[in-house]
Design an enzyme around this catalytic site. Structure first.
Site, short mmCIF file in Angstrom:
data_model
loop_
_atom_site.label_atom_id
_atom_site.label_comp_id
_atom_site.label_asym_id
_atom_site.label_seq_id
_atom_site.Cartn_x
_atom_site.Cartn_y
_atom_site.Cartn_z
N ASP A 129 3.93 2.19 8.19
CA ASP A 129 4.97 3.06 8.82
C ASP A 129 4.70 2.96 10.34
O ASP A 129 4.73 4.12 10.97
CB ASP A 129 5.10 4.38 8.25
CG ASP A 129 5.25 4.26 6.79
OD1 ASP A 129 5.90 3.46 6.23
OD2 ASP A 129 4.50 5.31 5.93
N GLU B 30 16.11 5.29 4.81
CA GLU B 30 14.90 6.08 5.46
C GLU B 30 14.39 5.46 6.97
O GLU B 30 15.05 4.67 7.65
CB GLU B 30 13.71 5.66 4.48
CG GLU B 30 13.36 4.27 4.10
CD GLU B 30 11.89 4.12 3.04
OE1 GLU B 30 11.97 5.28 2.16
OE2 GLU B 30 11.75 3.15 2.79
C1 6LW Z 1 7.17 6.37 3.87
C2 6LW Z 1 8.68 5.72 3.73
C3 6LW Z 1 8.47 4.83 2.46
O1 6LW Z 1 7.42 7.73 4.65
O2 6LW Z 1 7.13 4.96 2.06
O3 6LW Z 1 9.23 3.98 0.90
C4 6LW Z 1 6.75 6.35 2.75
N1 6LW Z 1 9.25 4.21 2.00
O4 6LW Z 1 9.28 5.27 4.76
C5 6LW Z 1 5.19 6.32 2.88
O5 6LW Z 1 4.79 5.35 3.71
#
Ligand code: 6LW
Length: 504
Positions: free
Chosen positions: A15, A184
């Site tokens: 991330d 996301e």
């Molecule tokens: C992060 C999100 C993700 O916050 O994993 O699946 C999480 N997506 O973007 C943790 O790295």
């Protein structure tokens, strides 16, 4: 276009978020239940990144005790505005966002302010400072609107800087480009008076993708960028050396070039153990919005089998809180704790990221000081999946053996009697993890496992393998001294644990 030696930050650093101040770039990444939280890396060229501090360095307020490894600190965003650095991040519980915090500093090396909670749902918080000085907060959460085109949504509210609170109306910006997929990792950018929202969809596994939307006003309405996915490797086949590419943050150089940092993984035979790593991708703009990897359409710079070696100083991590451990050159002293690696407390465990496929990690212990201890070297994925070469005292004397857990099931190997000083190590050629012990009495292979058992594909979760030292015993037992702690490529293991710090 120059080819960069990707990944620019190897090992478990998911991330990525980046900002630039003058000629300096600062990068933050997720640390889950590890302590200290949120490393800050600095670079002048976006390629070489040096660890300069941690956002969550000494805070005992951080509610990580009891946390699963995959929960904890998720997806920080770093931004700079008028001399102040801002980081927003989420604490996750049960793989969902539980609380979101804001912290600031004028020096990204730290200290950072005690984080203040923001009244915000969801995960992957981000900040955007508009030209007029207004600050906007975005995050991802489950869709709230009936008839939304996707199960997730990106929402926005203004951040009032003096009070550090979210104010004004809430705006739902976008449900993603790809119908039915959760959106996301939002980040907002302004260019030539237009607003560009970049997100990630498809999950952080093989279908991960970067997508986008644009608007004339920061609050919307946002229209999906029809070129989405803007970047993905999901269609490139299993032989593509980098997979799971997504979660982008853009940054502009002083010369006006745009680059993206994204996460990706490097599987070996379909399984990755190193976690999600940071990759650098050239970018540009056209009338539609950002163009990622122009002319290539994929992340380059990694070739199959490319040996990525490291001489990075260790970023020693403990679990769920600070640990009274002492690191002096290649000697690590761990006061024991009666907390197992399989639990959710703070074990006497100090570890660094595995950041190359072929490596050797080991240390020497004095069997004369093994009393009620169960101590050794560990390849750790999470509380349900780890393997360790350990020393323990039996009626007849000290033995070495592999003990650990694979997907929640205990595993234990044969016991080998040892005496005197014993070196324990774990080695990998990328496809196996082999655990050995060596002493004056000879060398023993304790056990070998395929790398797949420690991979994220098998174990689940969000992290990569950490290589660590563990000392489990009642707190009244004496400290365990690990000498000659070393991590390196098997042929040319570099001596020295790296650093000379008191890790508190
Ligand atoms: C992060 C999100 C993700 O916050 O994993 O699946 C999480 N997506 O973007 C943790 O790295």
């Amino acid at each position: 276009m120059r080819l960069v030696p990707n990944p620019v930050l190897p090992g478990c650093h998911p991330d990525p978020s980046v900002c630039r101040v003058g000629e300096d770039y600062y990068l933050v990444t997720s640390t889950f239940a590890f302590h200290p939280g949120i490393p800050v890396h600095h670079s002048r060229d976006l390629v070489t990144w040096d660890l300069v501090g941690h956002v969550l360095a000494g805070e005992s307020w951080l509610p990580l005790d009891g946390s699963a490894v995959a929960d904890g600190v998720w997806a920080p965003t770093i931004r700079h505005h008028e001399g102040v650095f801002y980081v927003v991040f989420t604490i996750a519980r049960d793989k969902r966002g539980a609380a979101t915090y804001l912290t600031t500093t004028t020096d990204p090396r730290g200290p950072w302010s005690v984080p203040v909670p923001l009244e915000a749902d969801g995960i992957d918080p981000s900040l955007f400072f508009d030209r007029d000085g207004r600050a906007w907060f975005t995050a991802a959460r489950d869709a709230t609107a009936d008839g939304a085109t996707g199960p997730g949504e990106i929402w926005l509210r203004e951040l009032d800087l003096p009070t550090r609170t979210l104010v004004g109306p809430e705006h739902v910006l976008w449900h993603g480009a790809l119908t039915g997929q959760w959106v996301e990792a939002p980040h907002l950018y302004e260019r030539d008076g237009r607003y560009h929202l970049v997100g990630a969809e498809g999950g952080t596994e093989r279908n991960h993708a970067v997508t986008g939307a644009t608007a004339d006003h920061v609050t919307g309405p946002y229209r999906t960028d029809p070129r989405s996915p803007l970047l993905t490797h999901r269609h490139l086949g299993a032989d593509e050396p980098v997979q799971n590419v997504g979660h982008a943050d853009l940054v502009e150089t002083p010369d006006g070039e745009t680059w993206a940092l994204v996460l990706g993984v490097r599987p070996v035979r379909g399984h990755h153990t190193l976690g999600r790593e940071v990759l650098l991708v050239p970018a540009g703009w056209d009338e539609g919005g950002p163009v990622l990897a122009p002319g290539a359409g994929r992340v380059r710079g990694v070739e199959p089998g490319l040996p990525v070696t490291t001489d990075r100083p260790a970023d020693w991590l403990s679990l769920r809180g600070p640990l009274a451990a002492d690191v002096a050159g290649d000697v690590v002293t761990l006061p024991p704790r009666p907390v197992p690696l399989s639990g959710r407390g703070v074990p006497a465990f100090l570890a660094r990221r595995q950041d190359m496929h072929a490596f050797e990690f080991g240390a020497a212990l004095d069997t004369g000081r093994i009393d009620e201890h169960d101590a050794g070297v560990v390849a750790f994925q999470d509380e349900n999946t780890f393997l360790a070469a350990r020393l323990v005292r039996r009626a007849g004397g000290v033995v070495a053996r592999v003990a650990g857990r694979l997907n929640g099931e205990d595993v234990a190997g044969p016991e080998v009697p040892v005496a005197g000083e014993v070196t324990l190590d774990v080695r990998s050629d990328g496809e196996t993890y082999a655990f050995r012990c060596a002493s004056d009495a000879g060398e023993h292979l304790l056990a070998t496992f395929p790398h797949t058992v420690l991979s994220t594909e098998t174990a689940g979760g969000f992290t990569g393998v950490l290589l660590g030292l563990v000392a489990e015993a009642p707190a009244s037992a004496g400290p365990v001294v690990f000498r000659g702690v070393r991590y390196g490529v098997p042929e040319q293991v570099s001596e020295g644990a790296g650093g000379g710090t008191h890790h508190e």
